[in-house]
Design a protein around this motif. Structure first.
Motif, PDB file in Angstrom:
ATOM      1  N   GLN A   1       1.030  -1.015   0.264  1.00 24.59           N
ATOM      2  CA  GLN A   1      -0.099   0.143  -0.080  1.00 24.59           C
ATOM      3  C   GLN A   1       0.801   1.259   0.242  1.00 24.59           C
ATOM      4  O   GLN A   1       0.350   2.353  -0.408  1.00 24.59           O
ATOM      5  CB  GLN A   1      -0.866   0.051   1.244  1.00 24.59           C
ATOM      6  CG  GLN A   1      -2.088  -0.997   1.197  1.00 24.59           C
ATOM      7  CD  GLN A   1      -1.598  -2.390   1.586  1.00 24.59           C
ATOM      8  OE1 GLN A   1      -0.445  -2.390   2.187  1.00 24.59           O
ATOM      9  NE2 GLN A   1      -2.342  -3.550   1.736  1.00 24.59           N
ATOM     10  N   ALA A   2       1.907   1.270   0.584  1.00 24.66           N
ATOM     11  CA  ALA A   2       3.106   2.269   0.514  1.00 24.66           C
ATOM     12  C   ALA A   2       3.591   2.472  -0.859  1.00 24.66           C
ATOM     13  O   ALA A   2       4.490   3.602  -0.718  1.00 24.66           O
ATOM     14  CB  ALA A   2       3.807   2.222   1.644  1.00 24.66           C
ATOM     15  N   ALA A   3       3.707   1.775  -1.648  1.00 27.50           N
ATOM     16  CA  ALA A   3       4.388   1.754  -2.843  1.00 27.50           C
ATOM     17  C   ALA A   3       3.938   3.188  -3.793  1.00 27.50           C
ATOM     18  O   ALA A   3       2.646   3.310  -4.052  1.00 27.50           O
ATOM     19  CB  ALA A   3       4.271   0.560  -3.731  1.00 27.50           C
ATOM     20  N   LEU A   4       5.068   3.884  -4.097  1.00 25.40           N
ATOM     21  CA  LEU A   4       4.937   5.166  -4.864  1.00 25.40           C
ATOM     22  C   LEU A   4       5.458   4.617  -6.255  1.00 25.40           C
ATOM     23  O   LEU A   4       5.324   5.263  -7.118  1.00 25.40           O
ATOM     24  CB  LEU A   4       5.854   6.165  -4.239  1.00 25.40           C
ATOM     25  CG  LEU A   4       5.265   6.756  -3.089  1.00 25.40           C
ATOM     26  CD1 LEU A   4       5.568   7.970  -2.257  1.00 25.40           C
ATOM     27  CD2 LEU A   4       3.679   7.071  -3.264  1.00 25.40           C
ATOM     28  N   LYS A   5       6.540   3.663  -6.116  1.00 26.56           N
ATOM     29  CA  LYS A   5       7.348   3.434  -7.252  1.00 26.56           C
ATOM     30  C   LYS A   5       7.621   2.031  -7.021  1.00 26.56           C
ATOM     31  O   LYS A   5       8.072   1.580  -5.973  1.00 26.56           O
ATOM     32  CB  LYS A   5       8.591   4.003  -7.471  1.00 26.56           C
ATOM     33  CG  LYS A   5       9.228   3.798  -9.017  1.00 26.56           C
ATOM     34  CD  LYS A   5      10.462   4.626  -9.002  1.00 26.56           C
ATOM     35  CE  LYS A   5      10.825   4.540 -10.395  1.00 26.56           C
ATOM     36  NZ  LYS A   5      12.065   5.375 -10.625  1.00 26.56           N
ATOM     37  N   GLY A   6       7.232   0.925  -8.027  1.00 30.62           N
ATOM     38  CA  GLY A   6       7.414  -0.256  -7.659  1.00 30.62           C
ATOM     39  C   GLY A   6       6.405  -0.973  -6.996  1.00 30.62           C
ATOM     40  O   GLY A   6       5.344  -0.554  -6.937  1.00 30.62           O
ATOM     41  N   ASN A   7       6.598  -2.201  -6.481  1.00 31.13           N
ATOM     42  CA  ASN A   7       5.663  -3.029  -5.653  1.00 31.13           C
ATOM     43  C   ASN A   7       5.527  -2.746  -4.145  1.00 31.13           C
ATOM     44  O   ASN A   7       4.535  -3.163  -3.411  1.00 31.13           O
ATOM     45  CB  ASN A   7       5.745  -4.353  -6.056  1.00 31.13           C
ATOM     46  CG  ASN A   7       5.626  -4.730  -7.414  1.00 31.13           C
ATOM     47  OD1 ASN A   7       4.729  -4.406  -8.401  1.00 31.13           O
ATOM     48  ND2 ASN A   7       6.547  -5.479  -8.131  1.00 31.13           N
ATOM     49  N   PHE A   8       6.468  -2.332  -3.597  1.00 29.98           N
ATOM     50  CA  PHE A   8       6.456  -1.882  -2.181  1.00 29.98           C
ATOM     51  C   PHE A   8       7.223  -0.792  -1.748  1.00 29.98           C
ATOM     52  O   PHE A   8       7.762  -0.111  -2.443  1.00 29.98           O
ATOM     53  CB  PHE A   8       7.490  -3.016  -1.330  1.00 29.98           C
ATOM     54  CG  PHE A   8       6.971  -4.406  -1.646  1.00 29.98           C
ATOM     55  CD1 PHE A   8       5.956  -4.843  -0.639  1.00 29.98           C
ATOM     56  CD2 PHE A   8       7.127  -5.240  -2.449  1.00 29.98           C
ATOM     57  CE1 PHE A   8       5.467  -6.200  -0.734  1.00 29.98           C
ATOM     58  CE2 PHE A   8       6.792  -6.342  -2.495  1.00 29.98           C
ATOM     59  CZ  PHE A   8       5.824  -7.276  -1.876  1.00 29.98           C
ATOM     60  N   GLY A   9       6.659  -0.278  -0.547  1.00 31.37           N
ATOM     61  CA  GLY A   9       7.227   0.991  -0.127  1.00 31.37           C
ATOM     62  C   GLY A   9       7.293   1.071   1.388  1.00 31.37           C
ATOM     63  O   GLY A   9       6.849   0.106   2.175  1.00 31.37           O
ATOM     64  N   LEU A  10       7.978   1.895   2.000  1.00 31.56           N
ATOM     65  CA  LEU A  10       8.202   2.240   3.416  1.00 31.56           C
ATOM     66  C   LEU A  10       6.833   2.902   4.095  1.00 31.56           C
ATOM     67  O   LEU A  10       6.715   4.081   3.654  1.00 31.56           O
ATOM     68  CB  LEU A  10       9.492   2.917   3.645  1.00 31.56           C
ATOM     69  CG  LEU A  10       9.830   2.880   5.421  1.00 31.56           C
ATOM     70  CD1 LEU A  10       9.998   1.416   5.702  1.00 31.56           C
ATOM     71  CD2 LEU A  10      11.003   3.618   5.443  1.00 31.56           C
ATOM     72  N   GLN A  11       6.231   2.213   5.068  1.00 31.67           N
ATOM     73  CA  GLN A  11       4.966   3.019   5.706  1.00 31.67           C
ATOM     74  C   GLN A  11       5.512   3.484   6.955  1.00 31.67           C
ATOM     75  O   GLN A  11       5.991   2.459   7.632  1.00 31.67           O
ATOM     76  CB  GLN A  11       3.810   2.198   5.305  1.00 31.67           C
ATOM     77  CG  GLN A  11       2.596   2.601   6.160  1.00 31.67           C
ATOM     78  CD  GLN A  11       1.464   1.660   5.893  1.00 31.67           C
ATOM     79  OE1 GLN A  11       1.034   1.356   4.889  1.00 31.67           O
ATOM     80  NE2 GLN A  11       1.183   0.857   7.019  1.00 31.67           N
TER      81      GLN A  11
END
Length: 106
Positions: A49-59
């Motif tokens: 849900q935190a992905a801004l680019k790609g499949n994952f992001g840091l939330q």
């Protein structure tokens, strides 16, 4: 059909400098690429849900004054560092005088 042929100037090629020290887009789905992390009991996590680019992001769930961060200790004795990251405040509400630090270099 007729048209004009417009000569193109050759584009100069800039030399590519390979100075990558560390890279993690959180695409591994975890914080395991980092030297350490302080997650506040799960308030800092890697999610799709935190992905801004790609499949994952840091939330980061900011619900108290506990510091949340990741660190990487691998670059040592470097003359310079460059960092790039994407940040979406996602409607964060802050009181007057509050501070929010996104990056620190030591």
């Amino acid at each position: 059909m007729t048209g004009w042929l417009i000569p193109q100037r050759p584009r100069s090629q800039s030399p590519v400098t390979q100075d990558l020290i560390f890279s993690d887009g959180f695409e591994g789905g975890s914080l395991s690429a980092w030297t350490s992390s302080v997650t506040g009991g799960g308030d800092l996590s890697v999610t799709a849900q935190a992905a801004l680019k790609g499949n994952f992001g840091l939330q980061a769930l900011i619900n108290d004054n506990t510091s949340l961060y990741v660190t990487d200790d691998s670059p040592t004795a470097e003359k310079r560092y460059r960092a790039r990251f994407y940040f979406d405040p996602n409607g964060i509400t802050m009181a007057s005088g509050d501070n929010h630090y996104l990056a620190a270099g030591l």
